[in-house]
Motif scaffolding. Sequence first.
Motif, PDB file in Angstrom:
ATOM      1  N   GLY A 188    -145.105 -10.370 -74.872  1.00 59.70           N
ATOM      2  CA  GLY A 188    -145.544  -8.980 -74.877  1.00 59.70           C
ATOM      3  C   GLY A 188    -146.319  -8.720 -76.148  1.00 59.70           C
ATOM      4  N   GLY A 189    -147.361  -7.888 -76.026  1.00 57.99           N
ATOM      5  CA  GLY A 189    -148.234  -7.653 -77.166  1.00 57.99           C
ATOM      6  C   GLY A 189    -147.527  -6.945 -78.306  1.00 57.99           C
ATOM      7  N   GLY A 190    -146.638  -6.006 -77.955  1.00 62.03           N
ATOM      8  CA  GLY A 190    -145.986  -5.214 -78.999  1.00 62.03           C
ATOM      9  C   GLY A 190    -145.245  -6.085 -79.988  1.00 62.03           C
ATOM     10  N   GLN A 191    -144.351  -6.914 -79.466  1.00 61.35           N
ATOM     11  CA  GLN A 191    -143.557  -7.732 -80.377  1.00 61.35           C
ATOM     12  C   GLN A 191    -144.387  -8.821 -81.054  1.00 61.35           C
ATOM     13  OE1 GLN A 191    -141.296  -7.000 -77.437  1.00 61.35           O
ATOM     14  NE2 GLN A 191    -139.679  -5.936 -78.552  1.00 61.35           N
ATOM     15  N   ALA A 192    -145.459  -9.267 -80.396  1.00 65.09           N
ATOM     16  CA  ALA A 192    -146.356 -10.231 -81.044  1.00 65.09           C
ATOM     17  C   ALA A 192    -146.955  -9.615 -82.306  1.00 65.09           C
ATOM     18  CB  ALA A 192    -147.472 -10.645 -80.086  1.00 65.09           C
ATOM     19  N   THR A 193    -147.372  -8.357 -82.192  1.00 68.69           N
ATOM     20  CA  THR A 193    -147.976  -7.680 -83.338  1.00 68.69           C
ATOM     21  C   THR A 193    -146.956  -7.458 -84.441  1.00 68.69           C
ATOM     22  OG1 THR A 193    -149.471  -6.561 -81.833  1.00 68.69           O
ATOM     23  CG2 THR A 193    -149.275  -5.651 -84.043  1.00 68.69           C
TER      24      THR A 193
END
Lengths: 720, 720
Positions: free
Chosen positions: A317-322
């Motif tokens: 997921g993009g959120g946790q990647a960021t």
Amino acid sequence: MNTVTQHLPRQSPLHALLAPENIAVIGASADPTKRGYKAMLGLVKGGYRGAVYPVNPKTASILGIKAWPSIAEVPTALALALICTPAATVPGLIAECGRRGVKGVIILASGFGEMGAEGARLEQEMLAQARAFGVRLIGPNTSGVFNLHHRFNLLALDHIKAGDIGVVSQSGNMLLSLALEAEHNGEVGFSTYVGPGNQSDIGFNDYLRYLGEDEHTRVATLYVEGFSDGRAFLQTAREVSAVKPVVVYKSGSTAQGQKSASSHTGALAGSYPMTVDLLRQAGVNVVQYSDDILPVAEGLGRLQHAPGKRVAVIADGGGQATIAADRLTEAGLALATLSEETRAMLETALFAQASSVNPVDVAGSSDAKPSLLATCMEIVEADPGVDSVLLVGMFGGYSQRFAESLLGDEMRGAEAMVELANASSKPVVVYSLYAPVKPPALRRLREAGVPVYASIEKAVRVLAELGTRGEYLARGEQTAPAPAVASATGQALIQHARAQGRDLLEPEAKALLAEHGINVPRERMVRDASELAEVAQAFAGTPVAMKVVSPDISHKSDAGGVVLGLEGEAALANAYAEIMRSAHAYNARARIEGVLVTPMAAKGVEVIVGLMRDPTFGPVLMFGLGGVLVEVLEDVAFRALPLSRQDAAGMLDQLKAGKVLDGVRGAAGVDKPAIIELLLGVSRLMEAYPVIAELDLNPVIAYPDGYAVVDARIILERAE
Amino acid sequence: MNTVTQHLPRQSPLHALLAPENIAVIGASADPTKRGYKAMLGLVKGGYRGAVYPVNPKTASILGIKAWPSIAEVPTALALALICTPAATVPGLIAECGRRGVKGVIILASGFGEMGAEGARLEQEMLAQARAFGVRLIGPNTSGVFNLHHRFNLLALDHIKAGDIGVVSQSGNMLLSLALEAEHNGEVGFSTYVGPGNQSDIGFNDYLRYLGEDEHTRVATLYVEGFSDGRAFLQTAREVSAVKPVVVYKSGSTAQGQKSASSHTGALAGSYPMTVDLLRQAGVNVVQYSDDILPVAEGLGRLQHAPGKRVAVIADGGGQATIAADRLTEAGLALATLSEETRAMLETALFAQASSVNPVDVAGSSDAKPSLLATCMEIVEADPGVDSVLLVGMFGGYSQRFAESLLGDEMRGAEAMVELANASSKPVVVYSLYAPVKPPALRRLREAGVPVYASIEKAVRVLAELGTRGEYLARGEQTAPAPAVASATGQALIQHARAQGRDLLEPEAKALLAEHGINVPRERMVRDASELAEVAQAFAGTPVAMKVVSPDISHKSDAGGVVLGLEGEAALANAYAEIMRSAHAYNARARIEGVLVTPMAAKGVEVIVGLMRDPTFGPVLMFGLGGVLVEVLEDVAFRALPLSRQDAAGMLDQLKAGKVLDGVRGAAGVDKPAIIELLLGVSRLMEAYPVIAELDLNPVIAYPDGYAVVDARIILERAE
């Protein structure tokens, strides 16, 4: 996973004390609120395999174990005694134990040195008895000990597992807190715990050394309020950290905290930033937050170290990647740059909308096949540009969130991750938002030694500490240059000053520096106006500063004793007269040795170098940028002596405003090798002359080519 | 506890959409891996009280609910439709919904604007249909919504409780993570959640406004990757934060994180430090770590705010007392100074070895009577010098650790704490090392709304945010000075420059500043050497600087266009000639307007003032210390315009090296009121002349009495 553990050679007397063949519990009690009951309960519930001898004249048995009226009547040779009775009884009981040949005694009672003069007297008496009979002491005022691999547990903690974390804590509540966190985690366990208490006999450093030797301990974890012998601690930490991680939480990071700490323990708490620097210099992993202690101990215990700081992130997921990318960068880690080959392999494995740039976002590719995350981890792990692998997202929760039918594939994924972690020398760490609910795949990972965190922040903190430890180990054996040898000239300078009951004058300090290879400006000491013509000649073409030299004037500028930017004989003569007048006006009785004439330093980067003898840690070097702002920001680095070249270089790199040394706003960088030589030089000097109490070079102006020591102060130990 | 909640007046169209009377689920499915199934399951399991109309031509019923072949055939007027079918079908379905009079549609599909030109076209088409029929849209690409107080839940999350935390999150995984953390906590619940998705129609600010109006939401909690209309967001945040706490986690705090964020969402992420400053200016509680989001939301939701930052700590062990003191101090909180009376009461209640100085350490007094901790909390709560109360230690665990017989007293203690918390306007927060194992006393506290944390760090973070919010509310209504009105002279200056297709020259910029009451040095523009005699006369006795003035030379020093420290006509004439020569040599075609003669600024503290128009947040003011080091440390403060006096003062207080403004090393402090006037003045100017794109005063030298604007640059918007 680094499964091989090294240990220091077995020398500590604590091995026998912490794995005793049998134990007498003096003051054993049947009252559940008493510690004499708790200890009994701990031994029995913990499955202690040695014999237990409760000693209590008022009862026949405790927990079904026959009690004895006194230690003298216990029928066997005793390895260890636990004393649960009040302070006043302790010296006598130790003598009794001594007479029975007991080798070690653990004392729970408080009421000794921490309670004023009367208590201190009692502690001395206790210690005298112990010394007389050759009995070693743990405590007094200890929160207890356990050694879970020997099923020896005086704390009666429920649900605690044997594992690889060894703990020494000056707070019993902190151990309890770690134990409860570990219980909640479910897979984290401990080897040995010791509450050092007042450390009358066996001290903090002995316990650390023991953990370094203990074969069941893969990480030594210390909660420290104060160091009584900081220098010895650093030496022990250096030895232990060479073979296994040492994690320290040092309380009292603020003045308020220190005040509060000293009101509770009486331990001397040095400056926090200095303590942190010195601990790190000795290879210690310092954690700054109490809720980082267990996660970091878990991660270091399991994974030991990373080869470096380049992390590959696999995210679903993009959120946790960021978030992971942000935290990694803030923690001084790097997002590994993946090779073309690695990216191509990822792209083959993933949907088109996935990102193969680190942090890798699988963008839905794993929704129907969670084990794909393990595949991605295998791919990035094989990249030589990657030092560790972090999985972030919902792994473990696929079968809960999407469909139960995914459970099989999710467990296969977990198994593949376990195999990867076992086969790799690179740490594999998992953050899962399902960690709080402990689904089967995450339980499997934890049980197999792959740390799983419920917070990205904690996972990143662990990777940062693994990387820091890896870098420390990679530096290898560090050798400090041999200390300078005191020279006859240097000794004479110092003897001369001491004979006059004063510190070194500025020109003497600079002469001593020069004597030991430190560049000082070409200066002249003028003792009489008649010398000025010749001196002006010597400095022709160079503007100079003139400074009064007097053992009685330490604030030269306040005394009107400094004049800057002079050229030519007339200017020098005027300034000389003015300085003499001002100095006499400032202090009519001041002994004036003369006036120092020194070339004006060109503009450069102002730095400060200081050396002092810390009461806890011994000789310590400080280096920082000079000037107003850095004074406000307190941007300085500390290292204990002896100083290695790597230590010195590390000081320059560590400064928050260190970029200034590399040149900003178009300015050239400073001559770092020359500064490093300077730091090594003053450190060797400090070692060569133990009579030097303090040395201050402030400021030193650093240039693209060399440096100028503008002012130097050397303070001597007071003669007896 | 602040039990009264305020809400904004009810205006948002979202109330109807998020509490619909009935709902059609278009693309409802019986396949458990599909979101069309998940949504149905969520509605049914969640106990949704309205009618549900699954729409799917291929099935007769789903979860036992009759399905309909198309929206047209549903027999009732519909309040809301959820579209679970792929992107390409959406525009047509919205038209169908519109024809049936559906007021709101939620679109799950991705494949719109985030997927390139084709997707963007589809999104436009969808939006056009929605506008044509007056249908409001949530999404597309939304992770879903719930409104638990209406039992309306499209996410099918297990074990989620209705509560007071409203969430808007640009990451669906983040919501999931918060929900799982809350599940683990056991007592934390949510009101409404919205995943804003692409925000084609309803945007982030609308959702925030809704949370501000929603009577069940006591804290608005936002996970933000980027702001599409930051200026409107700040306005909404200001309105909402006036009535209830707004918690924001902004991802992309580092360049690496921003890169990663933009590759996922396409949202414009501004500079992180600027964003944080502007959010705080609008009353937002910004959390910097993702694992702080839920603890802070829980604490602010329950306790709303503290009257101030003075915390009283009650501890039952020295270790945790010290950790609390350290963390409080680091977080900018203060350890409250307890009154003599308070201390006397504590001393009466506690053993002799206890410490009645904050942090209060009961030192064993509570071992046999845990409710004594509640007594201590009551005593310190009554002290007018205390703003909030923090309990740290093992409360809740006494009956587990010491003796079961303590359970009754421990529960009485919990009850007393609940009563205290309910009766007091001061926050009461508990850290317990037993929090992970949830003993009965802690469950009772949580259930009654007293937050209990498993980490001292988290407890302190919550107290810090409560205090920050209290201070924000205490500042009251802030009025910015009325914007300056553009003057005819100012307009003319700008028109003149624009006509020539250039920005303002330095003397023009300074003239405009002076026109609006900003102190600029007495300067002279020299256009011809013949003026020099008179100019030299005018500055007689004052050393001056000379600077070339040319629209074609922006780096004046590089062009040899600056000469410093000149006195007398001859020196001025030489410098003038030299500057002209150098400037022509540097750029033969440069239009040279003349040379600016300006008095040399005396030494002082260098500061910088900048204004720019941020593409997201509109006009933003920056203030910082000047010079090399601060450039390295990036120690600056930002505020959005309009600027209140409190905002301006806050910028000075915020700087890390702000002590420099108060005077260090014996230097006098700077004239803060004058700097504040300067900040207000340039801000008003920026508002008066919308054509100004950027304004830079760098450096300004600040003095104990006033300031000098040494250089000024004003950049104009390019004319169309």
